[in-house]
Scaffold this motif. Structure first.
Motif, PDB file in Angstrom:
ATOM      1  N   ASP A 179       0.875  -1.169   0.000  1.00  0.00           N
ATOM      2  CA  ASP A 179       0.000   0.000   0.000  1.00  0.00           C
ATOM      3  C   ASP A 179       0.913   1.219   0.000  1.00  0.00           C
ATOM      4  N   ARG A 180       1.149   1.761  -1.182  1.00  0.00           N
ATOM      5  CA  ARG A 180       2.149   2.825  -1.334  1.00  0.00           C
ATOM      6  C   ARG A 180       1.797   4.048  -0.501  1.00  0.00           C
ATOM      7  N   MET A 181       0.522   4.423  -0.482  1.00  0.00           N
ATOM      8  CA  MET A 181       0.156   5.657   0.202  1.00  0.00           C
ATOM      9  C   MET A 181       0.340   5.543   1.713  1.00  0.00           C
ATOM     10  N   SER A 182      -0.008   4.388   2.290  1.00  0.00           N
ATOM     11  CA  SER A 182       0.122   4.261   3.746  1.00  0.00           C
ATOM     12  C   SER A 182       1.580   4.177   4.179  1.00  0.00           C
ATOM     13  N   ALA A 187       8.555   5.622   4.088  1.00  0.00           N
ATOM     14  CA  ALA A 187       9.510   5.401   3.003  1.00  0.00           C
ATOM     15  C   ALA A 187      10.372   6.634   2.761  1.00  0.00           C
ATOM     16  N   ARG A 188       9.761   7.792   2.790  1.00  0.00           N
ATOM     17  CA  ARG A 188      10.534   9.010   2.536  1.00  0.00           C
ATOM     18  C   ARG A 188      11.488   9.323   3.692  1.00  0.00           C
ATOM     19  N   ALA A 265       7.118   2.977  -2.688  1.00  0.00           N
ATOM     20  CA  ALA A 265       6.205   3.765  -1.862  1.00  0.00           C
ATOM     21  C   ALA A 265       6.611   5.236  -1.818  1.00  0.00           C
ATOM     22  N   ALA A 266       7.910   5.500  -1.865  1.00  0.00           N
ATOM     23  CA  ALA A 266       8.399   6.875  -1.779  1.00  0.00           C
ATOM     24  C   ALA A 266       8.146   7.673  -3.055  1.00  0.00           C
ATOM     25  N   LEU A 287       2.451   2.170  -9.973  1.00  0.00           N
ATOM     26  CA  LEU A 287       3.384   3.297 -10.041  1.00  0.00           C
ATOM     27  C   LEU A 287       3.567   3.718 -11.500  1.00  0.00           C
ATOM     28  N   PRO A 288       3.199   4.947 -11.865  1.00  0.00           N
ATOM     29  CA  PRO A 288       3.417   5.406 -13.239  1.00  0.00           C
ATOM     30  C   PRO A 288       4.894   5.328 -13.605  1.00  0.00           C
TER      31      PRO A 288
END
Length: 370
Positions: A179-182, A187-188, A265-266, A287-288
């Motif tokens: 879940d990339r957004m959560s 991640a950042r 995720a980042a 992810l685009p």
């Protein structure tokens, strides 16, 4: 599963996976191995590889037994090496058959490359074979294996293998359940990136890619001025010097990414090659992408990425056309358009196959001997 005296169990099934050499062959094999263990906890999984491949590090780290056989490189074109091939294959087949007998192999699953060919030939007539083709265009080893396989699977239609069942590419659960957004904030922080700035991920495979390195680092000032952060995996054998912009989001160069899940995720957009595994992963996580196909081989990287481009989930730039100027003209406008990024992400995810690991595992268990 071994007995208390160290002997190999005669009751638990044994799945042998042959996918050594590159991460593109190893990772689908290990994702399948994980799925087999989920569906059949009593199953043993043994991986075939060579001493010179990445599998010597990756396979043991993932908890699987690795058996080494001599490499049998397959020349793409007629050469003196082609004349030596029968002798090399014969020796590799003999050793591979000994491994099959020692582990009482129930099924052999090949993913192509120079480990798969001796595995197919050693298993022929003795152990059921399942072939999985990850690329849009099948390689020589899988074309041979498909001729006497019990089942054939492919990542995409049109691979060139007859009667192939299209399942996608088996991927690690850490990717397919991402879940990339959560995970974005974590991640950042992990990579030291700006918490909210549009962020570009650049990755050219496990060894990096010089053309990607040159083009994106050459656009570092423009990226900074546009308020865009960058996480750039340049490859362990390469170095990268970038000119920062005071007050701009950080441009973070790293040799290698151990945590691809956090890297995905980042990021808001990834600029990358279009190897089969990369295409499968970025589409699975939504992810685009801006694909820059490797300009070598038989053109399979462009073919791998084209369905995602056609679906609206990615752009494609030829390697020869990738320059700092093309990054400025194409990538920066994309990263500054949140609505477009959201639409591309949804299109990419709609093209993915998140359940390919268990779908292939069911095929494998279905043809297993005994």
């Amino acid at each position: 599963m071994n007995g208390q005296d160290g002997s190999i169990s005669t009751t638990s099934p044994c799945v042998v996976v042959a996918g050594g050499g590159t991460a593109g062959h190893i990772e689908p094999a290990l994702a399948l191995a994980d799925a087999v263990r989920r569906l059949r906890p009593d199953a043993r999984v043994v991986a075939l590889g060579t001493a010179r491949g990445l599998e010597t590090k990756i396979v043991p780290a993932r908890g699987y037994q690795l058996e080494l056989i001599p490499p049998v490189p397959l020349p793409r074109k007629p050469s003196p090496d082609l004349l030596k091939l029968p002798l090399k294959v014969r020796g590799a087949i003999k050793q591979t058959r000994e491994i099959f007998e020692r582990h009482r192999a129930s099924v052999v699953v090949g993913f192509g490359g120079y480990v798969a060919l001796p595995a197919y030939l050693a298993a022929r007539g003795r152990v059921p074979i399942v072939v999985h083709e990850a690329n849009a265009r099948a390689g020589l080893a899988n074309k041979v294996g498909a001729k006497f396989a019990a089942a054939v699977a492919a990542a995409v239609p049109g691979s060139g293998l007859p009667d192939a069942k299209v399942l996608g590419i088996p991927l690690r659960r850490s990717i397919t359940s991402l879940d990339r957004m959560s995970l974005r904030a974590e991640a950042r922080r992990h990579f030291g990136l700006h918490p909210t700035a549009p962020t570009l991920l650049v990755v050219g495979g496990s060894q990096g890619a010089q053309s990607l390195n040159n083009a994106v680092s050459g656009a570092a000032v423009a990226l900074g001025q546009a308020g865009i952060g960058v996480l750039h995996a340049h490859g362990p054998k390469n170095s990268l010097a970038v000119q920062g912009v005071p007050g701009a989001p950080i441009y973070q160069p790293v040799p290698y990414l151990e945590r691809m899940d956090l890297a995905y995720a980042a990021a808001d957009v990834v600029l990358c090659r279009s190897g089969a595994m990369t295409v499968a992963e970025v589409s699975a996580v939504g992810l685009p992408a801006v694909f820059v196909p490797l300009p070598h081989g038989n053109g399979e990287q462009a073919l791998n990425g084209q369905p995602i481009v056609d679906a609206g989930g990615a752009l494609m730039i030829n390697d020869a056309d990738l320059t700092p100027r093309s990054v400025i003209d194409t990538v920066i406008p994309l990263l500054r358009d949140a609505e477009r990024i959201a639409k591309m992400g949804a299109a990419a995810q709609g093209s993915g196959h998140r359940e390919a690991d268990e779908a292939l595992a069911r095929v494998v268990l279905g043809v297993m001997k005994g």
